[in-house]
Design an enzyme around this catalytic site. Structure first.
Site, PDB file in Angstrom:
ATOM      1  N   GLU A  58       0.802  -1.221   0.000  1.00 37.71           N
ATOM      2  CA  GLU A  58       0.000   0.000   0.000  1.00 37.71           C
ATOM      3  C   GLU A  58       0.843   1.283   0.000  1.00 37.71           C
ATOM      4  OE1 GLU A  58      -3.835  -0.201   2.303  1.00 37.71           O
ATOM      5  OE2 GLU A  58      -2.919  -2.025   3.048  1.00 37.71           O
ATOM      6  N   HIS A  96      10.342 -25.967   4.504  1.00 32.82           N
ATOM      7  CA  HIS A  96       9.893 -27.245   3.946  1.00 32.82           C
ATOM      8  C   HIS A  96       9.341 -27.071   2.532  1.00 32.82           C
ATOM      9  CE1 HIS A  96      10.497 -29.313   7.802  1.00 32.82           C
ATOM     10  NE2 HIS A  96      10.200 -28.115   8.297  1.00 32.82           N
ATOM     11  N   LYS A 122     -13.526  -1.021  -4.250  1.00 27.81           N
ATOM     12  CA  LYS A 122     -14.647  -0.825  -3.317  1.00 27.81           C
ATOM     13  C   LYS A 122     -15.794  -0.114  -4.022  1.00 27.81           C
ATOM     14  CE  LYS A 122     -12.113  -0.721   1.067  1.00 27.81           C
ATOM     15  NZ  LYS A 122     -11.819  -0.053   2.307  1.00 27.81           N
TER      16      LYS A 122
HETATM   17  C1  F6R Z   1      -6.121   1.493   3.711  1.00 31.43           C
HETATM   18  C2  F6R Z   1      -6.037   0.159   4.303  1.00 31.43           C
HETATM   19  C3  F6R Z   1      -7.051  -0.879   3.896  1.00 31.43           C
HETATM   20  C4  F6R Z   1      -8.322  -0.792   4.748  1.00 31.43           C
HETATM   21  C5  F6R Z   1      -9.326  -1.875   4.342  1.00 31.43           C
HETATM   22  C6  F6R Z   1     -10.559  -1.919   5.230  1.00 31.43           C
HETATM   23  O1  F6R Z   1      -5.183   2.343   4.325  1.00 31.43           O
HETATM   24  O2  F6R Z   1      -5.176  -0.111   5.056  1.00 31.43           O
HETATM   25  O3  F6R Z   1      -6.435  -2.146   4.029  1.00 31.43           O
HETATM   26  O4  F6R Z   1      -7.986  -0.943   6.117  1.00 31.43           O
HETATM   27  O5  F6R Z   1      -9.725  -1.679   3.022  1.00 31.43           O
HETATM   28  O6  F6R Z   1     -11.144  -0.658   5.380  1.00 31.43           O
HETATM   29  P1  F6R Z   1     -11.477  -0.140   6.845  1.00 31.43           P
HETATM   30  O7  F6R Z   1     -10.209  -0.156   7.593  1.00 31.43           O
HETATM   31  O8  F6R Z   1     -12.022   1.241   6.660  1.00 31.43           O
HETATM   32  O9  F6R Z   1     -12.493  -1.094   7.408  1.00 31.43           O
END
Ligand code: F6R
Length: 363
Positions: free
Chosen positions: A243, A259, A352
């Site tokens: 990220e 292994h 998303k």
């Molecule tokens: C973004 C990040 C992502 C979010 C994940 C879940 O910085 O680290 O891995 O954590 O998409 O979203 P949240 O944390 O808002 O539930």
């Protein structure tokens, strides 16, 4: 740390060089880890939760940056966990979850569909729920249902709120009878981390462990090995490389990787540039320590570099968070050296958005 490759030193990693790339100042959030720990303790206190008894233990339901707190809390508690504690990253809860289990629903944004599905599933099961979030749908639902909410400071990328999510998981483990009180150890760890921020941060020496690792890894795919307490941290390093630095990274565990993966390194040079990082700790099983050194030796010719990194500190909180801080800084340095702004996560947000445009999965 042992590095088998020659490391370039021509690229500076000072505050100006970092600011030129780090447009949204991810560095401030990474270096803010000690302060976040103290604020997180205060925020749990402000939720005014009274202890309860959960013989079925604790499930921390969350995804990505919000799931890591549960996994790190489990590593920190180690043998001191008196009941099962599990970080669950899925649309549903583990099959063994019962009304006697506490489910901590962890979502920084409060809008992650997998976590919301777990919130519903825990409600349907009659399990005790707690939410940790900065807002969103999770906060709305929890308030409407009378479910306690542990607040998290706003304005971060979820992955930068790691201290808040870890402290919330540790404190909920204590409240439900799955773990001991950790408040004073967290305070001591915050002081320790302040020193490490000075040593490894941008004001630190150009040949600090963090900057040297950043330079060594800048053009390679990191393959990170953990064992025991360091396994979830190895996964945190991987996700931070993904990220922050926007590069692929992979993780595996010892002794298991000896292994299988150890053989796969043979073909690595023909496929690309892969670097190996092993995260070691004072509590690592002595035979696993030996395995880490031997594995480094065996793969040295196939890897662009090999690194054996030690945790720092006395307590488990200090040691776990020292490696979390180091990985966060190294991934940020790799981002800067690659000219990549560490903050945006466009692919993740597009995904998303596209999912939200289509029908949510039916229960
Ligand atoms: C973004 C990040 C992502 C979010 C994940 C879940 O910085 O680290 O891995 O954590 O998409 O979203 P949240 O944390 O808002 O539930």
């Amino acid at each position: 740390m042992a590095a088998s490759s020659s490391e370039t030193t021509e690229l500076r990693l000072d505050p100006d060089a970092i600011a030129a790339v780090d447009a949204s100042d991810m560095l401030a959030d990474v270096a803010g880890l000690p302060e976040h720990l103290r604020d997180a303790l205060w925020k749990v206190e402000s939720a005014n939760l009274q202890p309860w008894d959960s013989p079925g233990g604790l499930v921390v339901a969350g995804m990505g940056g919000s799931a890591v707190g549960g996994a790190l809390a489990r590593a920190i508690l180690g043998d001191h966990a008196s009941r099962p504690i599990l970080a669950s990253r899925a649309y549903g809860l583990p099959a063994w979850t019962t009304p006697d289990t506490t489910v901590l629903c962890a979502s920084y944004s409060g809008n992650t569909e997998e976590t919301l599905a777990c919130y519903d599933a825990a409600g349907a099961l009659g399990a005790r729920r707690v939410a940790v979030t900065s807002g969103g749908r999770l906060a709305e639902l929890a308030r409407a249902d009378g479910v306690p909410v542990i607040p998290v400071a706003g304005g971060f990328q979820p992955r930068a709120a790691v201290a808040y999510l870890t402290v919330a998981a540790l404190e909920v483990a204590r409240l439900c009878g799955a773990g001991p009180r950790m408040g004073s150890e967290i305070d001591v760890a915050a002081e320790h981390l302040e020193q490490l921020v000075v040593e490894w941060g941008p004001e630190g020496a150009e040949d600090s462990e963090a900057k040297a690792l950043g330079r060594a890894l800048r053009d390679s795919v990191p393959v990170i090995g953990g064992a025991g307490l360091t396994s979830p941290i190895a996964y945190r390093w991987k996700t931070q490389f993904n990220e922050n630095a926007k590069i692929p990274a992979f993780t595996h565990e010892l002794p298991e990787l000896d292994h299988n993966e150890v053989v796969g390194w043979q073909g690595a040079p023909a496929l690309g540039r892969f670097a190996a990082v092993f995260l070691d700790d004072s509590d690592t099983h002595p035979r696993v320590k030996q395995r880490m050194s031997l594995t480094c030796e065996l793969i040295a010719d196939a890897a662009t570099s090999t690194h054996l990194v030690q945790s720092r500190g006395d307590t488990a909180v200090q040691r776990v968070l020292s490696l979390v801080l180091l990985g966060d800084l190294v991934s940020l340095y790799v981002a800067v050296l690659r000219g990549t702004d560490p903050t945006p996560v466009d692919a993740l947000e597009t995904l998303k958005r596209r999912l939200a445009e289509s029908q949510p999965p039916q229960p």
